[in-house]
Design an enzyme around this catalytic site. Structure first.
Site, PDB file in Angstrom:
ATOM      1  CG  ASP A 283      -1.931   0.871   1.078  1.00  0.00           C
ATOM      2  OD1 ASP A 283      -2.369   1.511   0.124  1.00  0.00           O
ATOM      3  OD2 ASP A 283      -2.449   1.140   2.280  1.00  0.00           O
TER       4      ASP A 283
ATOM      5  CE  LYS B 222       1.419 -14.503  -8.720  1.00  0.00           C
ATOM      6  NZ  LYS B 222       0.781 -15.615  -9.337  1.00  0.00           N
TER       7      LYS B 222
ATOM      8  CE  LYS C 263     -12.702   5.873 -12.281  1.00  0.00           C
ATOM      9  NZ  LYS C 263     -13.825   5.055 -12.610  1.00  0.00           N
TER      10      LYS C 263
HETATM   11  C1  LIG Z   1       5.395   8.807   0.386  1.00  0.00           C
HETATM   12  C2  LIG Z   1       4.548   8.376   1.709  1.00  0.00           C
HETATM   13  C3  LIG Z   1       3.542   7.562   1.181  1.00  0.00           C
HETATM   14  C4  LIG Z   1       2.576   6.987   2.292  1.00  0.00           C
HETATM   15  C5  LIG Z   1       1.692   6.150   1.438  1.00  0.00           C
HETATM   16  C6  LIG Z   1       0.786   5.707   2.453  1.00  0.00           C
HETATM   17  C7  LIG Z   1      -0.244   4.946   1.713  1.00  0.00           C
HETATM   18  C8  LIG Z   1      -1.656   4.785   2.690  1.00  0.00           C
HETATM   19  C9  LIG Z   1      -2.825   4.793   1.809  1.00  0.00           C
HETATM   20  C10 LIG Z   1      -3.943   4.426   2.717  1.00  0.00           C
HETATM   21  O1  LIG Z   1      -3.714   3.494   3.234  1.00  0.00           O
HETATM   22  S1  LIG Z   1      -5.300   5.471   2.506  1.00  0.00           S
HETATM   23  C11 LIG Z   1      -6.094   4.683   3.928  1.00  0.00           C
HETATM   24  C12 LIG Z   1      -7.037   3.732   3.430  1.00  0.00           C
HETATM   25  N1  LIG Z   1      -7.970   4.248   2.677  1.00  0.00           N
HETATM   26  C13 LIG Z   1      -9.179   4.823   3.040  1.00  0.00           C
HETATM   27  O2  LIG Z   1      -9.724   4.894   4.048  1.00  0.00           O
HETATM   28  C14 LIG Z   1     -10.080   5.437   2.021  1.00  0.00           C
HETATM   29  C15 LIG Z   1     -11.394   5.282   2.443  1.00  0.00           C
HETATM   30  N2  LIG Z   1     -12.461   5.710   1.425  1.00  0.00           N
HETATM   31  C16 LIG Z   1     -12.698   6.838   1.191  1.00  0.00           C
HETATM   32  O3  LIG Z   1     -12.491   7.726   1.751  1.00  0.00           O
HETATM   33  C17 LIG Z   1     -13.606   7.178  -0.220  1.00  0.00           C
HETATM   34  O4  LIG Z   1     -14.112   6.216  -0.457  1.00  0.00           O
HETATM   35  C18 LIG Z   1     -12.529   7.738  -1.119  1.00  0.00           C
HETATM   36  C19 LIG Z   1     -12.029   8.790  -0.600  1.00  0.00           C
HETATM   37  C20 LIG Z   1     -11.411   6.725  -1.758  1.00  0.00           C
HETATM   38  C21 LIG Z   1     -13.198   8.069  -2.448  1.00  0.00           C
HETATM   39  O5  LIG Z   1     -14.271   9.036  -2.029  1.00  0.00           O
HETATM   40  P1  LIG Z   1     -14.635  10.116  -3.084  1.00  0.00           P
HETATM   41  O6  LIG Z   1     -16.026  10.540  -2.455  1.00  0.00           O
HETATM   42  O7  LIG Z   1     -13.562  11.283  -3.536  1.00  0.00           O
HETATM   43  O8  LIG Z   1     -14.735   9.595  -4.446  1.00  0.00           O
HETATM   44  P2  LIG Z   1     -16.227   8.749  -5.101  1.00  0.00           P
HETATM   45  O9  LIG Z   1     -16.995   7.981  -4.358  1.00  0.00           O
HETATM   46  O10 LIG Z   1     -17.021   9.893  -5.872  1.00  0.00           O
HETATM   47  O11 LIG Z   1     -15.444   7.858  -6.373  1.00  0.00           O
HETATM   48  C22 LIG Z   1     -14.657   8.478  -7.214  1.00  0.00           C
HETATM   49  C23 LIG Z   1     -14.770   7.661  -8.666  1.00  0.00           C
HETATM   50  O12 LIG Z   1     -13.919   6.420  -7.843  1.00  0.00           O
HETATM   51  C24 LIG Z   1     -14.788   5.310  -8.180  1.00  0.00           C
HETATM   52  N3  LIG Z   1     -14.594   4.596  -6.905  1.00  0.00           N
HETATM   53  C25 LIG Z   1     -14.173   4.823  -5.583  1.00  0.00           C
HETATM   54  N4  LIG Z   1     -14.074   3.880  -4.965  1.00  0.00           N
HETATM   55  C26 LIG Z   1     -14.079   2.742  -5.535  1.00  0.00           C
HETATM   56  C27 LIG Z   1     -13.786   1.363  -5.321  1.00  0.00           C
HETATM   57  N5  LIG Z   1     -13.432   1.054  -4.039  1.00  0.00           N
HETATM   58  N6  LIG Z   1     -13.825   0.415  -6.448  1.00  0.00           N
HETATM   59  C28 LIG Z   1     -13.939   0.856  -7.582  1.00  0.00           C
HETATM   60  N7  LIG Z   1     -14.195   2.395  -7.933  1.00  0.00           N
HETATM   61  C29 LIG Z   1     -14.101   3.125  -7.020  1.00  0.00           C
HETATM   62  C30 LIG Z   1     -16.321   5.577  -8.230  1.00  0.00           C
HETATM   63  O13 LIG Z   1     -16.757   4.793  -8.654  1.00  0.00           O
HETATM   64  C31 LIG Z   1     -15.882   6.990  -9.002  1.00  0.00           C
HETATM   65  O14 LIG Z   1     -15.643   6.490 -10.420  1.00  0.00           O
HETATM   66  P3  LIG Z   1     -16.539   7.502 -11.470  1.00  0.00           P
HETATM   67  O15 LIG Z   1     -15.605   8.976 -11.467  1.00  0.00           O
HETATM   68  O16 LIG Z   1     -15.729   6.604 -12.578  1.00  0.00           O
HETATM   69  O17 LIG Z   1     -17.762   7.626 -11.334  1.00  0.00           O
END
Ligand SMILES: CCCCCCCCCC(=O)SCCNC(=O)CCNC(=O)[C@H](O)C(C)(C)COP(=O)(O)OP(=O)(O)OC[C@H]1O[C@@H](n2cnc3c(N)ncnc32)[C@H](O)[C@@H]1OP(=O)(O)O
Length: 240
Positions: free
Chosen positions: A161, A185, A207
């Site tokens: 991630d 794997k 996306k």
């Molecule tokens: C250099 C240091 C690097 C450190 C990196 C650390 C990486 C750690 C990253 C993480 O772990 S983040 C924590 C885990 N993730 C979360 O807690 C996210 C929880 N989910 C959310 O808050 C929201 O669902 C999210 C912000 C991801 C999206 O919400 P939005 O309201 O901004 O988007 P929306 O629901 O309108 O969806 C936008 C598009 O994405 C698509 N989409 C969203 N979630 C999806 C999904 N799960 N599967 C497929 N498509 C998805 C959705 O259909 C849509 O497609 P279209 O534009 O084509 O209509």
């Protein structure tokens, strides 16, 4: 209470041999801005070699540092506590103040950097912005065990991630993981070094579609393959 805590920290730094007036080196200590607001704080970069890194790890690190010399690759620094511009933007746009518990703020640290040297996640990420890919060198320590002798799948998922997230961040903006799909794997032996190659495959509006593989240093063993969907956050939309 406050005074004894201050005295304790001062004596700890004295033990560390810090000179009076020298910049404070932040390591395991949480920031204490109210106590030391006039001091310049130098935050430790945890993505640099330490004695727990194996020979393989150091060799690979040196190879990638060489690749950084012409500017095509860059090493991403990594901090336990430091606020980056991105984290400040995140707080400004997406975090409701009422969700932040003041007494917890000083305890906040990056999950992957919460272990002593060598015990948890030892890693460094190199980024190639033109090619939209990153390489993460990762050595998982003994506190990350799952099945005896091998890394916990959740620890591997965390690093995947993180590696994919660093790649998703290349185009800019704040991104969050929406979907992570991993095929495990082969089990990864504790304390071995693996290489996570990530790439941005497609950008579609907000996306970002990414993929990665996790291999041994000699590339003979494919440990995992994964795909991830990251979403660039919309400042107009609340997360809560
Ligand atoms: C250099 C240091 C690097 C450190 C990196 C650390 C990486 C750690 C990253 C993480 O772990 S983040 C924590 C885990 N993730 C979360 O807690 C996210 C929880 N989910 C959310 O808050 C929201 O669902 C999210 C912000 C991801 C999206 O919400 P939005 O309201 O901004 O988007 P929306 O629901 O309108 O969806 C936008 C598009 O994405 C698509 N989409 C969203 N979630 C999806 C999904 N799960 N599967 C497929 N498509 C998805 C959705 O259909 C849509 O497609 P279209 O534009 O084509 O209509």
């Amino acid at each position: 209470m406050l005074r004894s805590c201050t005295a304790g920290l001062r004596s700890l730094w004295a033990l560390c041999g810090r000179r009076e007036g020298a910049p404070r080196l932040s390591t395991d200590l949480p920031p204490a801005p109210r106590l030391f607001s006039t001091e310049k704080v130098i935050h430790k970069d945890w993505s640099l070699p330490n004695p727990s890194w194996s020979k393989d790890f150091k060799l690979l690190f040196d190879q990638f540092m060489k690749k950084c010399e012409d500017g095509s690759w860059e090493r991403l620094p990594s901090y336990k506590h430091r606020s980056t511009q991105k984290s400040e933007d995140f707080k400004t746009y997406f975090l409701e103040p009422k969700l932040v518990k003041e007494e917890r703020v000083s305890q906040v640290q990056l999950f992957t950097r919460g272990f002593e040297d060598g015990l948890g996640f030892e890693y460094v990420i190199f980024s190639n912005n033109d090619e939209k890919r990153t390489v993460c060198l990762f050595q998982g320590g003994p506190y990350l065990q799952g099945i005896p002798g091998f890394l916990h799948g959740g620890a591997m998922a965390t690093m995947i991630d993180t590696a994919l997230g660093s790649c998703a961040a290349i185009p800019g903006g704040i991104v969050m993981t929406a979907n992570l799909n991993i095929n495990f794997k082969r089990p990864v032996p504790i304390c071995s070094v693996v290489v996570i190659n990530s790439q941005l495959d497609k950008l579609e509006g907000r996306k970002l579609f990414l993929s990665c593989n996790v291999r041994s240093v000699d590339e003979k063993t494919l440990y995992s393959e994964a795909t991830g969907l990251f979403i660039k956050l919309d400042p107009e939309k609340s997360l809560t």
